[in-house]
Enzyme design. Structure first.
Site, PDB file in Angstrom:
ATOM      1  N   THR A 152      -6.403  -1.710   6.499  1.00  0.00           N
ATOM      2  CA  THR A 152      -6.331  -3.163   6.390  1.00  0.00           C
ATOM      3  C   THR A 152      -7.693  -3.720   5.959  1.00  0.00           C
ATOM      4  OG1 THR A 152      -6.570  -3.062   8.778  1.00  0.00           O
ATOM      5  CG2 THR A 152      -4.430  -3.763   7.915  1.00  0.00           C
ATOM      6  N   ASP A 198      -1.822   6.490   6.091  1.00  0.00           N
ATOM      7  CA  ASP A 198      -1.811   5.062   6.399  1.00  0.00           C
ATOM      8  C   ASP A 198      -2.764   4.820   7.568  1.00  0.00           C
ATOM      9  OD1 ASP A 198      -1.056   2.478   6.069  1.00  0.00           O
ATOM     10  OD2 ASP A 198       0.934   2.674   6.941  1.00  0.00           O
ATOM     11  N   LYS A 242       0.840  -1.211   0.000  1.00  0.00           N
ATOM     12  CA  LYS A 242       0.000   0.000   0.000  1.00  0.00           C
ATOM     13  C   LYS A 242       0.873   1.258   0.000  1.00  0.00           C
ATOM     14  CE  LYS A 242      -2.380  -1.477   3.630  1.00  0.00           C
ATOM     15  NZ  LYS A 242      -1.806  -2.837   3.763  1.00  0.00           N
ATOM     16  N   THR A 243       1.881   1.268   0.881  1.00  0.00           N
ATOM     17  CA  THR A 243       2.782   2.428   0.930  1.00  0.00           C
ATOM     18  C   THR A 243       3.527   2.562  -0.404  1.00  0.00           C
ATOM     19  OG1 THR A 243       3.072   1.985   3.274  1.00  0.00           O
ATOM     20  CG2 THR A 243       4.644   3.495   2.274  1.00  0.00           C
ATOM     21  N   ARG A 297       6.669  -8.186   1.750  1.00  0.00           N
ATOM     22  CA  ARG A 297       7.564  -7.748   2.831  1.00  0.00           C
ATOM     23  C   ARG A 297       8.252  -8.952   3.470  1.00  0.00           C
ATOM     24  NH1 ARG A 297       4.608  -4.421   6.542  1.00  0.00           N
ATOM     25  NH2 ARG A 297       5.462  -2.634   5.462  1.00  0.00           N
TER      26      ARG A 297
END
Ligand SMILES: Nc1ncnc2c1ncn2[C@@H]1O[C@H](COP(=O)(O)OP(=O)(O)OP(=O)(O)O)[C@@H](O)[C@H]1O
Length: 361
Positions: free
Chosen positions: A173, A124, A79-80, A232
């Site tokens: 989320t 965020d 997302k970032t 990640r």
């Protein structure tokens, strides 16, 4: 993001590092340096990529700031990264903040009134913003205006401040956690899915190339398969396997090296993490396989209900270990087997299709 969020300055700093400079002990620095910088470089998430590319291209042609974008999905899926890509693709500056950092409407007013035309504001965990800030955001998103209230009580006055057109990129989320009026003000919502192993393998190979790690296809596949559908995690495991390859082997990441390294670091063969295993363990050992309510299950594993629902469950459901039934969560026969327990004769979940249950619940 996690508690150890990057501040904007840190993020800018890390993003400006070359891989060689970042590749010390700081996971965050490497993570930032490994981020794809354009939509073309982004691997997987085909649907979101195509949709977003259209939104951005149309905005570029009209020479306008793109519509506000909401990105939803479990942590670590990009997302970032996507927020940064949106800014880069629009050649616009990016400002980063997060919902929990905006405790008062005044915090948000200060951020919004400092925006320049066309700037991208990334919030965020937008679902964790305070209520008054949320209400201020409605107006800012729709009319590019904020009303700053001066004074208190009957003497209070609202001073309207016009804002330049900007693009808000919100990350959450789960989009369902946002109040309807906020959700409706986003012109585009992209839902990020857990990555399939083939895409994760490409991500591992790309990162290996950038980090100068020699790995073969089987080694990449082994890491991808244990990465819990999450880039990640894939990048983190790659670095641990690289350490092992360097110290215990000849530096090349093969399947055998990856297996040995990940076993040493106690990474589950299918990628389940501590919370995933705790949920399955509680479900099978304490609740006989279910059905059990999500609140009870969350208490049993000592986690917030939100975390269990948004972080652990999507992966467990997708992997076929857990089903959501109208009567509660149930363990599938595969869950019992994965824990090395005998499968009871009649598990509740055996009668259901996991996908159907997920959709139904
Ligand atoms: N599609 C992708 N291709 C290659 N690398 C990716 C992709 N998506 C994410 N990554 C890598 O995964 C890491 C985590 O991504 P990112 O920080 O954007 O996730 P996130 O969804 O914002 O997570 P959180 O919400 O937990 O902050 C980054 O290092 C990034 O390089």
């Amino acid at each position: 993001m996690h508690e150890d969020d990057l501040t904007r300055a840190e993020e800018d700093y890390f993003s400006s590092l070359t891989i060689a400079e970042a590749d010390g002990d700081d996971d965050r620095a490497v993570e930032a340096a490994l981020r794809p910088k354009s939509l073309d470089e982004l691997i997987g998430q085909q649907r979101v990529r195509e949709q977003l590319s259209l939104v951005l291209e149309a905005a570029r042609q009209r020479e306008r700031a793109p519509d506000h974008v909401l990105l939803s999905g479990p942590p670590g899926l990009g997302k970032t990264t996507l927020a940064m890509i949106i800014a880069a693709e629009m050649s616009a500056p990016l400002r980063i903040t997060s919902g929990p950092a905006i405790t008062h409407a005044g915090d948000l007013a200060a951020i919004l009134s400092g925006l320049n035309e066309g700037e991208v504001l990334f919030v965020d965990e937008i679902h964790r913003m305070s209520r008054p800030a949320e209400e201020m955001l409605y107006l800012a998103m729709e009319d590019f205006r904020v009303d700053v209230v001066i004074g208190k009580g009957p003497g209070a006055t609202a001073i309207p401040i016009d804002l330049p057109p900007f693009t808000l990129v919100g990350a959450t989320t789960r989009a369902g956690l946002l109040p309807g009026p906020l959700r409706d003000r986003f012109g585009f919502t992209g839902h990020l899915e857990l990555y399939d192993p083939a895409d994760l393998e490409l991500i591992v190979r790309r990162s290996a190339g950038l980090l100068d790690v020699t790995l073969n296809d089987d080694g990449a596949a082994e890491i991808a398969g244990r990465s819990r559908g999450t880039p990640r995690i894939a990048n983190r495991l790659l670095r641990r396997v690289r350490d092992y390859a360097q110290v215990k082997a000849d530096g090349t990441v093969t399947q055998e090296v990856a297996q040995k390294a990940l076993d040493l670091y106690e990474v589950d063969p299918l990628g389940l993490d501590r919370l995933d295993l705790a949920v399955l363990d509680a479900l099978c050992r304490r609740f006989g396989g279910g059905p059990v309510g999500i609140s009870t299950l969350s208490v049993a594993v000592g986690e917030e209900r939100e975390t269990v629902e948004e972080v652990a469950e999507p992966f467990l459901v997708r992997s076929g270990f857990l089903a959501r039934t109208p009567r509660g969560r149930v363990a599938t026969p595969a869950a019992w087997e994965h824990l090395g327990l005998p499968v009871p004769a009649n598990t509740e979940a055996a009668a259901w299709s996991t996908d159907a249950l997920w959709n139904e619940a």
